[in-house]
Structures are given as structure tokens and as C-alpha cells.
Scaffold this motif. Structure first.
Motif, PDB file in Angstrom:
ATOM      1  N   GLU A 173      58.246  62.427  45.172  1.00 29.93           N
ATOM      2  CA  GLU A 173      57.862  62.512  43.922  1.00 29.93           C
ATOM      3  C   GLU A 173      58.565  61.531  42.967  1.00 29.93           C
ATOM      4  O   GLU A 173      58.535  61.911  41.827  1.00 29.93           O
ATOM      5  N   TYR A 174      59.222  60.510  43.269  1.00 27.98           N
ATOM      6  CA  TYR A 174      59.936  59.771  42.591  1.00 27.98           C
ATOM      7  C   TYR A 174      59.124  58.629  42.031  1.00 27.98           C
ATOM      8  O   TYR A 174      58.195  58.345  42.435  1.00 27.98           O
ATOM      9  N   GLY A 175      59.174  58.724  40.508  1.00 21.45           N
ATOM     10  CA  GLY A 175      58.487  57.648  39.939  1.00 21.45           C
ATOM     11  C   GLY A 175      57.200  58.110  39.289  1.00 21.45           C
ATOM     12  O   GLY A 175      57.445  59.063  38.621  1.00 21.45           O
ATOM     13  N   ARG A 176      56.187  57.281  39.333  1.00 23.34           N
ATOM     14  CA  ARG A 176      54.902  57.706  38.816  1.00 23.34           C
ATOM     15  C   ARG A 176      53.819  58.041  39.766  1.00 23.34           C
ATOM     16  O   ARG A 176      53.934  57.464  40.722  1.00 23.34           O
ATOM     17  N   PRO A 177      52.630  58.640  39.606  1.00 27.92           N
ATOM     18  CA  PRO A 177      51.693  59.068  40.251  1.00 27.92           C
ATOM     19  C   PRO A 177      50.821  57.469  40.651  1.00 27.92           C
ATOM     20  O   PRO A 177      50.769  56.850  39.517  1.00 27.92           O
ATOM     21  N   PHE A 178      50.461  57.585  41.779  1.00 26.46           N
ATOM     22  CA  PHE A 178      49.477  56.296  42.139  1.00 26.46           C
ATOM     23  C   PHE A 178      48.284  56.421  41.831  1.00 26.46           C
ATOM     24  O   PHE A 178      47.550  57.260  42.602  1.00 26.46           O
ATOM     25  N   THR A 179      47.556  56.069  40.670  1.00 26.18           N
ATOM     26  CA  THR A 179      46.279  56.544  40.362  1.00 26.18           C
ATOM     27  C   THR A 179      45.275  55.080  40.313  1.00 26.18           C
ATOM     28  O   THR A 179      45.653  54.230  40.705  1.00 26.18           O
ATOM     29  N   GLU A 180      43.993  55.558  40.068  1.00 29.51           N
ATOM     30  CA  GLU A 180      42.942  54.602  40.043  1.00 29.51           C
ATOM     31  C   GLU A 180      43.419  53.398  38.939  1.00 29.51           C
ATOM     32  O   GLU A 180      43.223  52.254  39.157  1.00 29.51           O
ATOM     33  N   GLU A 181      43.956  53.886  38.091  1.00 26.16           N
ATOM     34  CA  GLU A 181      44.255  53.046  36.924  1.00 26.16           C
ATOM     35  C   GLU A 181      45.693  52.158  37.642  1.00 26.16           C
ATOM     36  O   GLU A 181      45.528  50.883  37.262  1.00 26.16           O
ATOM     37  N   THR A 182      46.442  52.650  38.349  1.00 26.42           N
ATOM     38  CA  THR A 182      47.523  51.887  38.947  1.00 26.42           C
ATOM     39  C   THR A 182      46.833  50.814  39.821  1.00 26.42           C
ATOM     40  O   THR A 182      47.149  49.557  39.865  1.00 26.42           O
ATOM     41  N   GLU A 183      45.897  51.277  40.578  1.00 20.69           N
ATOM     42  CA  GLU A 183      45.234  50.256  41.586  1.00 20.69           C
ATOM     43  C   GLU A 183      44.705  49.088  40.592  1.00 20.69           C
ATOM     44  O   GLU A 183      44.773  48.197  41.064  1.00 20.69           O
ATOM     45  N   ASN A 184      43.955  49.524  39.797  1.00 23.07           N
ATOM     46  CA  ASN A 184      43.127  48.436  38.823  1.00 23.07           C
ATOM     47  C   ASN A 184      44.274  47.494  38.011  1.00 23.07           C
ATOM     48  O   ASN A 184      44.038  46.344  38.084  1.00 23.07           O
ATOM     49  N   GLU A 185      45.360  48.138  37.749  1.00 19.10           N
ATOM     50  CA  GLU A 185      46.380  47.133  37.204  1.00 19.10           C
ATOM     51  C   GLU A 185      46.896  46.173  38.214  1.00 19.10           C
ATOM     52  O   GLU A 185      47.044  44.883  38.208  1.00 19.10           O
ATOM     53  N   LEU A 186      47.171  46.752  39.645  1.00 16.49           N
ATOM     54  CA  LEU A 186      47.756  45.701  40.611  1.00 16.49           C
ATOM     55  C   LEU A 186      46.575  44.815  41.031  1.00 16.49           C
ATOM     56  O   LEU A 186      47.050  43.653  41.118  1.00 16.49           O
ATOM     57  N   LEU A 187      45.206  45.226  40.790  1.00 18.78           N
ATOM     58  CA  LEU A 187      44.305  44.080  41.261  1.00 18.78           C
ATOM     59  C   LEU A 187      44.166  43.141  40.268  1.00 18.78           C
ATOM     60  O   LEU A 187      44.016  42.095  40.520  1.00 18.78           O
ATOM     61  N   GLU A 188      44.560  43.381  38.785  1.00 16.58           N
ATOM     62  CA  GLU A 188      44.547  42.596  37.715  1.00 16.58           C
ATOM     63  C   GLU A 188      45.704  41.435  38.149  1.00 16.58           C
ATOM     64  O   GLU A 188      45.571  40.347  37.961  1.00 16.58           O
ATOM     65  N   MET A 189      46.723  42.346  38.384  1.00 14.23           N
ATOM     66  CA  MET A 189      48.077  41.373  38.860  1.00 14.23           C
ATOM     67  C   MET A 189      47.835  40.348  39.904  1.00 14.23           C
ATOM     68  O   MET A 189      48.452  39.287  39.776  1.00 14.23           O
ATOM     69  N   LEU A 190      47.038  40.645  40.707  1.00 13.77           N
ATOM     70  CA  LEU A 190      46.798  39.881  42.054  1.00 13.77           C
ATOM     71  C   LEU A 190      45.815  38.809  41.781  1.00 13.77           C
ATOM     72  O   LEU A 190      45.749  37.802  42.483  1.00 13.77           O
ATOM     73  N   SER A 191      45.167  38.769  40.592  1.00 15.19           N
ATOM     74  CA  SER A 191      44.128  37.562  40.371  1.00 15.19           C
ATOM     75  C   SER A 191      44.379  36.210  40.181  1.00 15.19           C
ATOM     76  O   SER A 191      43.901  35.340  40.411  1.00 15.19           O
ATOM     77  N   PRO A 192      45.861  36.071  39.440  1.00 14.63           N
ATOM     78  CA  PRO A 192      45.984  34.584  39.232  1.00 14.63           C
ATOM     79  C   PRO A 192      45.909  33.674  40.497  1.00 14.63           C
ATOM     80  O   PRO A 192      46.627  34.295  41.756  1.00 14.63           O
ATOM     81  N   ASP A 193      45.793  32.613  40.537  1.00 19.13           N
ATOM     82  CA  ASP A 193      45.683  31.540  41.668  1.00 19.13           C
ATOM     83  C   ASP A 193      46.971  31.434  42.368  1.00 19.13           C
ATOM     84  O   ASP A 193      47.295  31.253  43.619  1.00 19.13           O
ATOM     85  N   TYR A 194      48.254  31.747  41.297  1.00 22.25           N
ATOM     86  CA  TYR A 194      49.319  31.207  41.921  1.00 22.25           C
ATOM     87  C   TYR A 194      49.918  32.568  42.660  1.00 22.25           C
ATOM     88  O   TYR A 194      50.989  32.368  43.244  1.00 22.25           O
TER      89      TYR A 194
END
Length: 174
Positions: A42-63
Motif C-alpha cells: 500500500e505504498y504510494g498511490r492507488p493505481f486507477t483508470e486516471e493513472t492509466e490514462n496519464e501513462l497512456l498520454e505520457m507514452l504518446s510522443p514519438d521519442y
């Protein structure tokens, strides 16, 4: 599932520029672990759909070359149950980006055979990972000159080729 940290533009945990997710929860408790706070489920923050969406956005750049999963222990069964649906989304949206996973488990002994690490999601999770860095960190075998791992017992496995050929294929990056 909880997570301890997300790193955007990480170059230390896999080839290229990556987004890294440090999940919480680990029963290995390796002596000298660099991230011992993530042993707590239970360290840190819950992994939520919002977290998933943030990660997907971070993955979007071509680099960005891909996603790295580490921790904690991504192969903890409870973590697999949370990660597999997210990994499906990553694979669907970014089929050309690689997924790396760090685990203290040994592929042949603990992930491909019956063990406490295997669950109903293990085979699917393994099928979506391109590179698996396996093996517990062993302080007595620590070697800071190694690429992408901390001790010389750990292997960098081309998991796609390994699963296709039925024998372990490692990458030599040193």
C-alpha cells in the motif's frame, strides 16, 4: 494495486527513452534493494483508470520508446491482475512500443512453472512483455558496470523470442 512512482523520459530502465511505472508490493525483500519502500503493498498511490490514462498520454510522443514495469514486484499476482488490463490498452494503442518488465522471479523456475507467482494472468502478461529482466538482486553480486541490472545473476531476456523458441534467449548489452 498501488504504485510508488512514475518516471517520464526514463533512460535508466531499458533501451531508449521510456515511461517507467514502479508498482508497490514485493515479497522478495532482497538485501540491498534500491527501492525497499515499495515492498509495502500500500505504498504510494492507488493505481486507477486516471493513472492509466496519464501513462497512456505520457507514452504518446514519438521519442518515447516504450513502457517499463518495475517496483516493487510487477509479477506479484495481485499486481498482475491490475497490470494486464492496462498492458492490453498499451498494446492496443501503441503496438510498436516495447514493454520491459523487471522481476525478482526467475523465468523458468517461477513464471513458466507452477509457483506462488503464477496466477490466471501470468501467461497473458508474459505474452505482452518484450524484454524481461529476471532474477533477484544479490548484493554480493552487485555490479554497477552492468547495463540495466544491478547484479550479475540477473538476465536481460528477449521474451518474445524465448517464448517462441522454447529456450531462453538473452540480450548481451554489456
Amino acid at each position: 494495486m498501488y504504485y510508488g512512482e512514475i518516471k517520464n523520459c526514463d533512460i535508466a530502465d531499458g533501451i531508449g527513452v521510456r515511461v517507467s511505472l514502479f508498482v508497490s508490493g514485493c515479497r522478495h525483500h532482497c538485501d540491498g534493494c534500491f527501492n525497499a519502500m515499495t515492498w509495502d503493498f500500500e505504498y504510494g498511490r492507488p493505481f486507477t483508470e486516471e493513472t492509466e490514462n496519464e501513462l497512456l498520454e505520457m507514452l504518446s510522443p514519438d521519442y518515447i520508446d516504450g513502457l517499463t514495469l518495475l517496483g516493487g514486484e510487477p509479477m506479484e499476482p495481485d499486481n498482475q491482475r491490475a497490470l494486464v488490463p492496462f498492458m492490453r490498452r498499451v498494446r492496443e494503442k501503441y503496438p510498436d512500443k516495447s514493454i520491459w518488465c523487471y522481476t525478482g522471479c526467475v523465468l523458468e523456475d517461477e513464471l513458466l512453472r507452477e509457483s506462488t507467482w503464477r496466477c490466471e494472468y501470468t501467461d497473458e502478461m508474459l505474452s505482452m512483455i518484450d524484454v524481461l529482466v529476471d532474477g533477484r538482486f544479490i548484493l554480493a553480486r552487485r555490479n554497477i558496470s552492468l547495463a540495466f541490472r544491478g547484479s550479475d545473476n540477473q538476465r536481460i531476456i528477449d521474451l518474445k523470442k524465448t517464448l517462441a523458441q522454447g529456450n531462453t534467449i538473452t540480450l548481451d548489452l554489456d
